[in-house]
Write an enzyme that holds these catalytic residues in place. Structure first.
Site, mmCIF file in Angstrom:
data_model
loop_
_atom_site.group_PDB
_atom_site.id
_atom_site.type_symbol
_atom_site.label_atom_id
_atom_site.label_comp_id
_atom_site.label_asym_id
_atom_site.label_seq_id
_atom_site.Cartn_x
_atom_site.Cartn_y
_atom_site.Cartn_z
ATOM 1 N N ASP A 18 -28.912 61.779 3.789
ATOM 2 C CA ASP A 18 -29.441 61.961 2.486
ATOM 3 C C ASP A 18 -29.130 63.551 2.252
ATOM 4 O OD1 ASP A 18 -30.584 59.613 2.988
ATOM 5 O OD2 ASP A 18 -32.484 60.572 3.508
ATOM 6 N N ALA A 19 -29.072 64.490 3.104
ATOM 7 C CA ALA A 19 -28.779 65.788 2.892
ATOM 8 C C ALA A 19 -27.335 65.888 2.329
ATOM 9 C CB ALA A 19 -29.156 66.773 3.928
#
Length: 342
Positions: free
Chosen positions: A297-298
């Site tokens: 996600d990051a």
């Protein structure tokens, strides 16, 4: 200065992560594979309370799309540059989520469901690797009616870049379709994530319907291989799969599709125009790894933060690698107050 207000919009499942370092026996008891992401079945439901009572638990605002949007906002450091929509419950977890997202600087427009509790995601960490079991609850109740309300559709109109994780295909494919068609008609950049092997396997039709609209496809190597298998491609090489995904038909021909596949500690694969470029990731010694929850996600959040600034792809990948490197040295998808990305 250009107007960046609301430039990036995310839609997805807002979940409160219930994160703990557990042991192999716990994984075995609930039939959980390491480094996987699944939806909770009845057999998993007791595990949330068991985790809270047995292990040292942290509560962190999560959900794949929301994580990426928060990370993009953190890297951009431009107030109100990002927005997010999804469904929460009217409860303490929901209040916690609102507080958390607002302090992250994201303009959240949650649909609040009267009956279902806010969704949770058990994050089971063993040896730094995370396994996710999501109990969607309220997140599963998102309706297109909410999206169509003028104050919410205004966020779609305002955004120039839109990101939706594949997990949202299980909830509201109609909402995805509405936004995807709008993006194609108005020449906006529409981005999605393969998100998990089970999405590629069991939500193939919904995924295939959305894909023609997708300008940037994100995923990891396991998801890419699952996608290939489900489509009967008989290929296992991630670079070849990435090229093939980028060459699938598109609804609008204004821009060619780019496929971005991460491979943990191995190089990031970017396919466009029938060619592949690989980018090495930042090396992290094993002893510095806290957990991999939120790493993918990051990466997407970092990538998008530079994409909206119209930076070249190499810079987008560098920001993605920077963000995931920061996140895996911390518990859950959290970050220090200010980035030092140069």
């Amino acid at each position: 200065m250009a107007d960046y207000e609301g430039i990036l919009l995310g839609m997805g499942n807002p979940l409160l992560d219930i994160s703990a370092v557990v042991d192999q026996d716990f994984l075995k008891k609930y039939d959980i594979k390491p480094n996987n992401a699944i939806l909770a079945e009845d057999k998993h439901l007791p595990m949330y309370d068991e985790m809270s009572s047995k292990y040292n638990v942290e509560y962190i605002a999560g959900g794949a799309t929301q994580n990426s949007i928060r990370v993009a906002q953190w890297l951009l450091q431009i107030p109100g540059a990002t927005s997010f929509m999804g469904c929460i419950g009217k409860d303490k977890y929901g209040e916690e989520m609102k507080k958390n997202s607002k302090s992250a600087g994201v303009n959240v427009h949650y649909y609040e469901d009267e009956t279902a509790p806010t969704g949770t995601c058990a994050v089971c960490v063993v040896g730094g690797e995370r396994s996710l079991i999501a109990n969607l609850s309220a997140a599963n109740c998102y309706k297109t009616d909410h999206l169509k309300r003028p104050e919410n559709w205004a966020l779609v109109e305002k955004a120039k870049y839109i990101y939706i994780a594949g997990f949202f295909l299980t909830v509201s494919p109609e909402s995805i379709q509405l936004v995807a068609e709008h993006a194609a008609a108005t020449n906006k950049v529409f981005t999605m994530n393969l998100s998990a092997p089970f999405i590629c396997e069991f939500f193939k039709d919904a995924q295939d319907k959305a894909l023609p609209y997708v300008d940037y496809v994100f995923g990891n190597e396991t998801e890419a291989r699952t996608f290939s298998k489900v489509h009967g491609w008989e290929m296992d090489n991630v670079e070849e799969i990435a090229i093939k995904i980028s060459q699938l038909p598109k609804a609008s021909n204004t821009r060619k599709r780019v496929t971005v596949i991460t491979q943990g500690a191995d190089p990031v694969v970017v396919a466009q125009d029938g060619k592949v470029t690989t980018y090495p990731v930042v090396f992290l010694p094993k002893e510095k790894l806290v957990d991999t929850n939120g790493a993918g996600d990051a990466f997407v959040g970092g990538f998008l933060s530079q994409l909206v600034l119209e930076k070249p792809i190499a810079e987008c990948v560098r920001a993605g690698c920077y963000a995931s490197n920061v996140i895996i040295q911390r518990s859950g998808c959290t970050y220090p107050e200010k980035p030092d990305f140069k």
